[in-house]
Write an enzyme that holds these catalytic residues in place. Sequence first.
Site: not given
Length: 519
Positions: A51-54, A78, A110-111, A186, A237, A321
């Site tokens: 999994w990857m996001n920001d 996630w 987190f980011s 963030d 965000e 999302w």
Amino acid sequence: MKKPIFILFTLIFLQSCKTETKEPAVSQEITTDSYTEEYRPQYHFSPPAHWMNDPNGLVFYEDTYHLFYQYYPEDTKWGPMHWGHATSKDLKSWKNEKVAIYPDSLGYIFSGSAVVDLKNTSGFGSSDNPPMVAMFTYHNAEKEKAGDTNYQTQGIAYSLDNGESWTKYTGNPVVKNDKDQKDFRDPKIFWHEESQKWILVLVAGDHAEIYNSTDLKSWQYLSDFGKNLGAHGGVWECPDFFPLKTPSGDTKWVLFISINPGAPNGGSGTQYFIGDFDGKSFKTDQKQEKWLDYGRDNYAGITYNNLPEDERTFIGWMSNWFYAEQTPTTKWRSAMTLPRKLELYKDSTLYVSNYPVAAVIKDLNYFSPQKEKEQNQQYTDSLLQKSNLKFELPRPLSDFEIIYSNTQGDSLKMGYTKSENQFYVDRTKAGQSDFSNRFAEPVMKAPAHFKTDNTIEVSVFTDQSSIEFFADKGATVLTAQVFPHVPYTTFSIKTQDEVKNLKLAHIPSTWNSPNQKNN
């Protein structure tokens, strides 16, 4: 009125605790075989697996672009967040590095963002070997589960080997959640030359907060922004904050705020504000909402630190999302947008354009099928599995439509509607969509803005599972994932206007070169 022109070509797409902690040097097993699965992007960055996001910590140093990112190395959904890591020399070919920053007793990672502390203000390095410093949000899942509201704080870590290994600061967290704000995260940090201080922007639920520091460790609150401005359909965000030159040469400041949900076409999106910054507070007279990308799959993007101001470069997470965890991939999940250069332009007012950086199209072999074939004839080429299609149309624009299709009846439509003065992307029948009832609809629409007066360029970048539609050099942009049942094999352009400078280029895979085999 001119007769409608219908141009048809056939394309073949092959388709920790509080003590100082040094992260373990765990390597990932990565081979070129991991980049051959169905729907795997071939010239966009995606993780080797899971999994990857920001995107996080985008920073340029010693001829290397660093891309850190939200990563869960144990599943394709996630989970406890780490910082994954990749590097590039040209923003085109990427090398996968080992996981950079791991969770610890203070929480998930987190980011956030990263800088090069060239003056060694932090004392983590030296003048000869300045540290790379990352700031991230600690997310304490145990506190959250217990009902506490101050479960997010800001921590830092530093690297003395150009991002290869990281040591967490003994004094974490460096920004505590003293106001018990539920969403407090963030951080984007950067050096502000005018005040000779570091600036931090983070988000706190429905607004952004600005801080400064002399050493990246002790932070002073300065001001907040946005409680009654902009879109508030979801949590704020992933802020970013930076200067850009106007067409007349003045400097304006741009604040990016990603919002989820609440984007104009549903789910996740990135709005922005244009204004002025005096080193302490950000002010804007902007009344209308402005969005960087009206497609449904560009979220949480930020820009590179330590690049010249006129090379402001952005990368976003190419998902939403609403359905990010359901997309039909098995070994990995999610990709990044193409790296894009940001510029200010003026239509009725100032806007931000975003268009692929020069490296993306450098050395591509464009050809003009229109010169080789009469209109209404098919064009076939087995190399055209990944492509950039571009052409020009006169202004004022008439209706036009681009259609990608295949032998299974899938149909992806993009174009412009004059009566509404809107560009659009319609993926309602573009391929697989039954994995989520929120994926196919609605049709994505974007109010048309223009940088030029006489002609506009339309440019479409197609990869194995995405399209990025750019009108007038990025004045209007729509990004979307697509999952055709079989590769698209034909495209057509319908318009009553004359299509000029029609060009097409195959984009080779960036994952199959010899230097990628051991990445």
